[in-house]
Write a protein that holds these residues in place. Structure first.
Motif, PDB file in Angstrom:
ATOM      1  N   GLY A 171       0.824  -1.206   0.000  1.00  0.00           N
ATOM      2  CA  GLY A 171       0.000   0.000   0.000  1.00  0.00           C
ATOM      3  C   GLY A 171       0.859   1.257   0.000  1.00  0.00           C
ATOM      4  O   GLY A 171       2.029   1.248  -0.404  1.00  0.00           O
TER       5      GLY A 171
ATOM      6  N   GLY B 148       0.258   1.382   6.349  1.00  0.00           N
ATOM      7  CA  GLY B 148       0.383   0.054   5.772  1.00  0.00           C
ATOM      8  C   GLY B 148       1.540  -0.754   6.318  1.00  0.00           C
ATOM      9  O   GLY B 148       1.368  -1.886   6.780  1.00  0.00           O
TER      10      GLY B 148
ATOM     11  N   VAL C 194      -3.013 -10.472   0.389  1.00  0.00           N
ATOM     12  CA  VAL C 194      -3.571  -9.519   1.349  1.00  0.00           C
ATOM     13  C   VAL C 194      -2.997  -8.149   1.016  1.00  0.00           C
ATOM     14  O   VAL C 194      -1.777  -7.981   0.970  1.00  0.00           O
ATOM     15  CB  VAL C 194      -3.232  -9.915   2.797  1.00  0.00           C
ATOM     16  CG1 VAL C 194      -3.867  -8.929   3.780  1.00  0.00           C
ATOM     17  CG2 VAL C 194      -3.711 -11.334   3.094  1.00  0.00           C
ATOM     18  N   THR C 195      -3.870  -7.186   0.761  1.00  0.00           N
ATOM     19  CA  THR C 195      -3.422  -5.868   0.304  1.00  0.00           C
ATOM     20  C   THR C 195      -3.539  -4.837   1.416  1.00  0.00           C
ATOM     21  O   THR C 195      -4.584  -4.708   2.053  1.00  0.00           O
ATOM     22  CB  THR C 195      -4.259  -5.394  -0.909  1.00  0.00           C
ATOM     23  OG1 THR C 195      -5.643  -5.348  -0.556  1.00  0.00           O
ATOM     24  CG2 THR C 195      -4.089  -6.349  -2.077  1.00  0.00           C
ATOM     25  N   ALA C 196      -2.456  -4.101   1.653  1.00  0.00           N
ATOM     26  CA  ALA C 196      -2.490  -2.981   2.587  1.00  0.00           C
ATOM     27  C   ALA C 196      -3.175  -1.781   1.917  1.00  0.00           C
ATOM     28  O   ALA C 196      -3.281  -1.726   0.685  1.00  0.00           O
ATOM     29  CB  ALA C 196      -1.080  -2.619   3.048  1.00  0.00           C
ATOM     30  N   PRO C 197      -3.638  -0.807   2.698  1.00  0.00           N
ATOM     31  CA  PRO C 197      -4.443   0.303   2.134  1.00  0.00           C
ATOM     32  C   PRO C 197      -3.680   1.167   1.133  1.00  0.00           C
ATOM     33  O   PRO C 197      -2.492   1.459   1.301  1.00  0.00           O
ATOM     34  CB  PRO C 197      -4.827   1.122   3.378  1.00  0.00           C
ATOM     35  CG  PRO C 197      -4.720   0.173   4.519  1.00  0.00           C
ATOM     36  CD  PRO C 197      -3.587  -0.747   4.168  1.00  0.00           C
TER      37      PRO C 197
ATOM     38  N   HIS D 170      -9.274  -1.476  -5.464  1.00  0.00           N
ATOM     39  CA  HIS D 170      -8.733  -2.787  -5.800  1.00  0.00           C
ATOM     40  C   HIS D 170      -9.707  -3.632  -6.620  1.00  0.00           C
ATOM     41  O   HIS D 170      -9.284  -4.395  -7.505  1.00  0.00           O
ATOM     42  CB  HIS D 170      -8.392  -3.559  -4.517  1.00  0.00           C
ATOM     43  CG  HIS D 170      -7.151  -3.092  -3.827  1.00  0.00           C
ATOM     44  ND1 HIS D 170      -7.175  -2.302  -2.703  1.00  0.00           N
ATOM     45  CD2 HIS D 170      -5.839  -3.314  -4.103  1.00  0.00           C
ATOM     46  CE1 HIS D 170      -5.937  -2.060  -2.297  1.00  0.00           C
ATOM     47  NE2 HIS D 170      -5.103  -2.664  -3.126  1.00  0.00           N
TER      48      HIS D 170
ATOM     49  N   ARG E  20      -8.294 -12.694  -2.471  1.00  0.00           N
ATOM     50  CA  ARG E  20      -7.693 -11.437  -2.054  1.00  0.00           C
ATOM     51  C   ARG E  20      -8.508 -10.830  -0.922  1.00  0.00           C
ATOM     52  O   ARG E  20      -9.728 -10.709  -1.003  1.00  0.00           O
ATOM     53  CB  ARG E  20      -7.620 -10.456  -3.221  1.00  0.00           C
ATOM     54  CG  ARG E  20      -7.171  -9.049  -2.810  1.00  0.00           C
ATOM     55  CD  ARG E  20      -8.375  -8.118  -2.649  1.00  0.00           C
ATOM     56  NE  ARG E  20      -8.009  -6.858  -2.015  1.00  0.00           N
ATOM     57  CZ  ARG E  20      -8.864  -5.845  -1.839  1.00  0.00           C
ATOM     58  NH1 ARG E  20     -10.111  -5.954  -2.258  1.00  0.00           N
ATOM     59  NH2 ARG E  20      -8.464  -4.741  -1.255  1.00  0.00           N
ATOM     60  N   THR E  21      -7.828 -10.464   0.163  1.00  0.00           N
ATOM     61  CA  THR E  21      -8.465  -9.789   1.289  1.00  0.00           C
ATOM     62  C   THR E  21      -7.674  -8.532   1.630  1.00  0.00           C
ATOM     63  O   THR E  21      -6.544  -8.339   1.177  1.00  0.00           O
ATOM     64  CB  THR E  21      -8.531 -10.693   2.534  1.00  0.00           C
ATOM     65  OG1 THR E  21      -7.193 -11.003   2.959  1.00  0.00           O
ATOM     66  CG2 THR E  21      -9.308 -11.967   2.272  1.00  0.00           C
ATOM     67  N   SER E  22      -8.284  -7.687   2.462  1.00  0.00           N
ATOM     68  CA  SER E  22      -7.598  -6.500   2.960  1.00  0.00           C
ATOM     69  C   SER E  22      -8.267  -6.078   4.257  1.00  0.00           C
ATOM     70  O   SER E  22      -9.390  -6.513   4.556  1.00  0.00           O
ATOM     71  CB  SER E  22      -7.670  -5.351   1.939  1.00  0.00           C
ATOM     72  OG  SER E  22      -8.978  -4.828   1.873  1.00  0.00           O
TER      73      SER E  22
ATOM     74  N   PHE F 250      -5.870  -6.187   9.894  1.00  0.00           N
ATOM     75  CA  PHE F 250      -4.927  -6.777   8.951  1.00  0.00           C
ATOM     76  C   PHE F 250      -4.664  -8.240   9.289  1.00  0.00           C
ATOM     77  O   PHE F 250      -4.615  -9.098   8.399  1.00  0.00           O
ATOM     78  CB  PHE F 250      -3.617  -5.987   8.925  1.00  0.00           C
ATOM     79  CG  PHE F 250      -2.761  -6.298   7.730  1.00  0.00           C
ATOM     80  CD1 PHE F 250      -2.980  -5.662   6.526  1.00  0.00           C
ATOM     81  CD2 PHE F 250      -1.754  -7.254   7.796  1.00  0.00           C
ATOM     82  CE1 PHE F 250      -2.213  -5.967   5.401  1.00  0.00           C
ATOM     83  CE2 PHE F 250      -0.985  -7.566   6.690  1.00  0.00           C
ATOM     84  CZ  PHE F 250      -1.214  -6.922   5.485  1.00  0.00           C
TER      85      PHE F 250
ATOM     86  N   ALA G 124      -7.516 -10.172   8.177  1.00  0.00           N
ATOM     87  CA  ALA G 124      -7.488 -10.341   6.721  1.00  0.00           C
ATOM     88  C   ALA G 124      -6.588 -11.507   6.321  1.00  0.00           C
ATOM     89  O   ALA G 124      -6.918 -12.285   5.416  1.00  0.00           O
ATOM     90  CB  ALA G 124      -7.020  -9.046   6.054  1.00  0.00           C
TER      91      ALA G 124
END
Length: 362
Positions: free
Chosen positions: A15, A21, A121-124, A140, A295-297, A317, A320
């Motif tokens: 992120g 992040g 897993v995606t950070a903001p 996303h 994919r989660t966040s 997080f 997630a």
């Protein structure tokens, strides 16, 4: 999909590093036993993480690699995308932090599609700044839909509340023209299948919210419920999907109402996310349902106002990460059972159940 004993490789995009992040990634992974559960693979910069772990006084060692295939089990792996020094300016998005957010996301997505990682897993991110740098999507979800060539659904989940939204990041003035009977039907079908495959709910009950106040009040406050939403629900129910509604959104999120359903489809972003974030607080996870990859966040943003102050809570997080792992295992089991339907009978017998035995009173 591999067996349930497979050590799952969790890819992590960083992120905007001028937000929280990197801090929440460091805190979520700051447990010497964390790699017993999965193998983390972060797509970022060794120098960035070395700098920020000193800022937050976190004693963590990383395994620096050039490609996700080089990741080692039992270690915190960083794919070193950027080897130069990084200028951190907490609380302020910069061209540098935005470019790294894009590079990290793209590298992690490529690894996911190449099966070098199992889940992502995606950070903001900062959507506005990324679009200024040429990123084409306001979030996303649209990005993954384009990459995977399949429609997804923004789905916010906890153990007790699961809310999807029909329209994502669009102006309120455009909501009405972005809903249709066909779209609602497609989304409820995605939601239904997701609840079955990814959350092991055999016959999901799905609530659909109305668009207008009081769900249109019989047409007195808008006709979308009568002309679009109600026909969609009726057709879905006739097709065997347990869809109900439309329900007035202002009173639906009382515990005695939403707890009766396995999933909820809200008509627009804030209609679903405002109550979800109020109820779920730090436990919520944003999951992109309906895609071939997981994919989660966390359910929060970059939080520039607290960036660099060591105030960020990593619970969402962490949730997630473990939600992605759980979905991976659930989906693998579902695919195994549906590939070999006789396996379900074997599993039942293993649990002491003989499906061929008659009831005692028969």
């Amino acid at each position: 999909m591999n067996s349930k004993h497979h050590k799952i490789k969790v890819g992590i995009s960083v992120g905007d590093f001028n937000g929280i992040g990197v801090e929440i990634i460091l805190k979520a992974l700051n447990d010497k036993n964390i790699t017993d559960f999965f193998t983390p693979i972060i797509f970022g910069s060794g120098k960035l993480f070395s700098y920020q772990k000193n800022v937050f006084k976190i004693q963590t060692n990383f395994n620096y690699i050039q490609h996700p295939k080089e990741a080692s089990n039992g270690k915190l792996n960083i794919v070193n995308l950027w080897k130069d020094n990084v200028n951190v300016d907490f609380g302020t998005p910069t061209e540098e932090s935005t470019k790294m957010a894009i590079d990290s996301l793209e590298a992690a997505t490529e690894a996911l599609m190449n099966e070098d990682i199992d889940v992502l897993v995606t950070a903001p991110i900062n959507k506005d700044e990324m679009m200024k740098q040429g990123f084409k999507h306001a979030g996303h979800t649209g990005y993954f839909e384009e990459k995977f060539n399949k429609k997804g659904l923004m789905f916010l989940v906890t153990e007790g509340l699961k809310v999807a939204v029909s329209t994502h990041h669009i102006p309120v003035s455009e909501i009405t023209k972005n809903i249709s009977k066909e779209k609602i039907k497609e989304q409820v079908k995605i939601l239904n299948q997701c609840l079955i495959e990814d959350f092991c709910i055999q016959k999901p009950k799905i609530a659909v919210l109305g668009l207008n106040p009081h769900a249109g009040d019989g047409g007195a406050i808008g006709n979308e419920e009568i002309e679009i939403i109600e026909p969609a629900i009726k057709e879905l129910f006739n097709e065997g999907i347990l869809a109900f509604g439309p329900y007035p959104a202002d009173s639906f999120f009382q515990a005695d109402k939403y707890c009766s359903f396995d999933g909820v489809l809200a008509m627009y972003h804030d209609q679903g996310l405002a109550p979800f974030k109020t109820i779920a607080y730090e436990e919520g996870v944003n999951y992109t349902a309906g895609l071939p990859y997981i994919r989660t966040s966390p359910d929060h943003g970059t939080a520039y106002d607290i960036a660099g102050k060591n105030l960020a809570d990593a619970q969402s997080f962490s949730e997630a990460i473990f939600t992605a792992i759980k979905i991976y295992r659930n989906r693998a089991e579902y695919q195994e059972l549906t590939k070999n339907p006789l396996k379900s009978k074997v599993l039942a017998n293993d649990n002491g159940i003989d499906e061929d035995l008659p009831e005692e009173n028969e």
